[in-house]
Write a protein that holds these residues in place. Sequence first.
Motif, PDB file in Angstrom:
ATOM      1  N   SER A   1       0.760  -1.350  -0.048  1.00  0.00           N
ATOM      2  CA  SER A   1      -0.048  -0.065  -0.067  1.00  0.00           C
ATOM      3  C   SER A   1       0.700   1.283   0.056  1.00  0.00           C
TER       4      SER A   1
ATOM      5  N   ASP B   1       2.433   2.103   2.827  1.00  0.00           N
ATOM      6  CA  ASP B   1       2.650   2.406   4.150  1.00  0.00           C
ATOM      7  C   ASP B   1       3.965   1.570   4.780  1.00  0.00           C
TER       8      ASP B   1
ATOM      9  N   LYS C   1       5.201  -0.931   7.890  1.00  0.00           N
ATOM     10  CA  LYS C   1       4.974  -1.624   8.932  1.00  0.00           C
ATOM     11  C   LYS C   1       6.314  -1.545   9.817  1.00  0.00           C
TER      12      LYS C   1
ATOM     13  N   ARG D   1       9.172   9.545  14.000  1.00  0.00           N
ATOM     14  CA  ARG D   1       9.313   9.647  12.307  1.00  0.00           C
ATOM     15  C   ARG D   1      10.348  10.626  12.207  1.00  0.00           C
TER      16      ARG D   1
ATOM     17  N   VAL E   1       1.512  -0.002  11.848  1.00  0.00           N
ATOM     18  CA  VAL E   1       1.319   0.758  10.684  1.00  0.00           C
ATOM     19  C   VAL E   1       1.511   2.019  10.582  1.00  0.00           C
ATOM     20  N   ASP E   2       2.566   2.863   9.824  1.00  0.00           N
ATOM     21  CA  ASP E   2       2.512   4.205   9.675  1.00  0.00           C
ATOM     22  C   ASP E   2       1.919   4.651   8.487  1.00  0.00           C
ATOM     23  N   ASN E   3       0.784   5.318   8.363  1.00  0.00           N
ATOM     24  CA  ASN E   3       0.402   5.764   7.112  1.00  0.00           C
ATOM     25  C   ASN E   3       1.292   6.775   6.499  1.00  0.00           C
ATOM     26  N   LEU E   4       1.850   6.721   5.271  1.00  0.00           N
ATOM     27  CA  LEU E   4       2.662   7.501   4.699  1.00  0.00           C
ATOM     28  C   LEU E   4       2.026   8.298   3.235  1.00  0.00           C
ATOM     29  N   SER E   5       0.762   8.348   3.351  1.00  0.00           N
ATOM     30  CA  SER E   5      -0.062   8.963   2.354  1.00  0.00           C
ATOM     31  C   SER E   5       0.438  10.355   1.979  1.00  0.00           C
ATOM     32  N   SER E   6       1.074  11.049   3.190  1.00  0.00           N
ATOM     33  CA  SER E   6       1.474  12.374   2.922  1.00  0.00           C
ATOM     34  C   SER E   6       2.938  12.314   3.046  1.00  0.00           C
TER      35      SER E   6
ATOM     36  N   THR F   1      10.523   4.993   0.447  1.00  0.00           N
ATOM     37  CA  THR F   1       9.312   5.068   0.472  1.00  0.00           C
ATOM     38  C   THR F   1       8.996   4.912  -1.230  1.00  0.00           C
ATOM     39  N   ARG F   2       7.426   4.688  -1.388  1.00  0.00           N
ATOM     40  CA  ARG F   2       6.914   4.725  -2.518  1.00  0.00           C
ATOM     41  C   ARG F   2       7.435   6.161  -3.580  1.00  0.00           C
TER      42      ARG F   2
END
Length: 346
Positions: A176, A178, A180, A198, A226-231, A260-261
């Motif tokens: 995704s 994110d 882990k 972070r 899980v850390d949300n990295l959408s931003s 990251t992505r």
Amino acid sequence: ITLDKTVTDANNNHIGEKNEVLTYSLKGSNTGIGNANYVIISDTLPNTVTYVPNSLKVVGCPGMPLGSMTDATGDDAAEYIVNGSTKTIRFRIGSGCSGTSGGTLAQNESYDLQFQVTVNDPGLNAPIPSILNIARIIAKSDADVDFVDDGTAIINPDNGPLPITLISFSAALMQSGDVKLDWKTSMEIKCSKFKVERSYDGKLFSEVAFVDGNGTTPIVHSYSMVDNLSSAAGAVVYYRLKQIDLDGKGNYSKVVSIKTRQAEKKVFISPNPFNSYLNINMNWSKTEIINARVVNIQGKEVRIKSVQMNKGLNYIRIDELANLPSGNYFIQFISGQERFTEKITK
């Protein structure tokens, strides 16, 4: 081509102590579709450490003798370079490498290198600061396209060792996008909770989440989140744990990093495979005019377009590609200070 860098300390407590030996490992592989040529790795040392003479070592690499390399320049595939206050480790790797040029890593070939440093004493009973340094690998494809990757290692002694036995602490990128985080303890003493922090530069950290500890216990406990990295604001993200006692005192773990992505996807191209045109959405670091250049697998330029880029997200359309023969190509985005390459197919 990839580069991952890790560091271990002689005492194996993830704390850099004065005069302690640190061992750095540089590992990676050629994940491309062809050869990686003229492969060179450079690692500039921070002033918080001192290089251990004659510690350059090839653990594994196709086409290279294994074992120690000398520190001298030009006599083998590695050297320790001192230029004033700048001190650099350099390896030239792959089949055909020499004392003056890098060699070739074929598709899926990998490498494993090592060197050592000692931690400098800051004097005046001052604490050892965080030790961060970045290695860089450079190579050229068979089409003469430049490729670069960076690897970062941090050993962070802030506030001394944790009053727990930390067996492991790792970060993994999920499908995704994110991250882990997993960690495991074999003993805890008055452990109230863990604060997960972070950073985007390895220096300034902010709170992500709290995870409850298990007080005082002699048995193994596993934790994850899980850390949300959408931003996410960077291509590399750093994490550390702050273990907090029941009395409120805190101590830090080692720092781990993850690509990251955003590091993987700076540009989005469609359609790919293409027929007569390309639509491109990509991020750029500043406002400037660049060249968008399409080259074939032999490195011959077949289309070039001057493009006005703005800082942030940009849209580009490349036309007049209908007459190109079917096959693999590269599209390059080039300015005076930045270059990015992506494979495309017709």
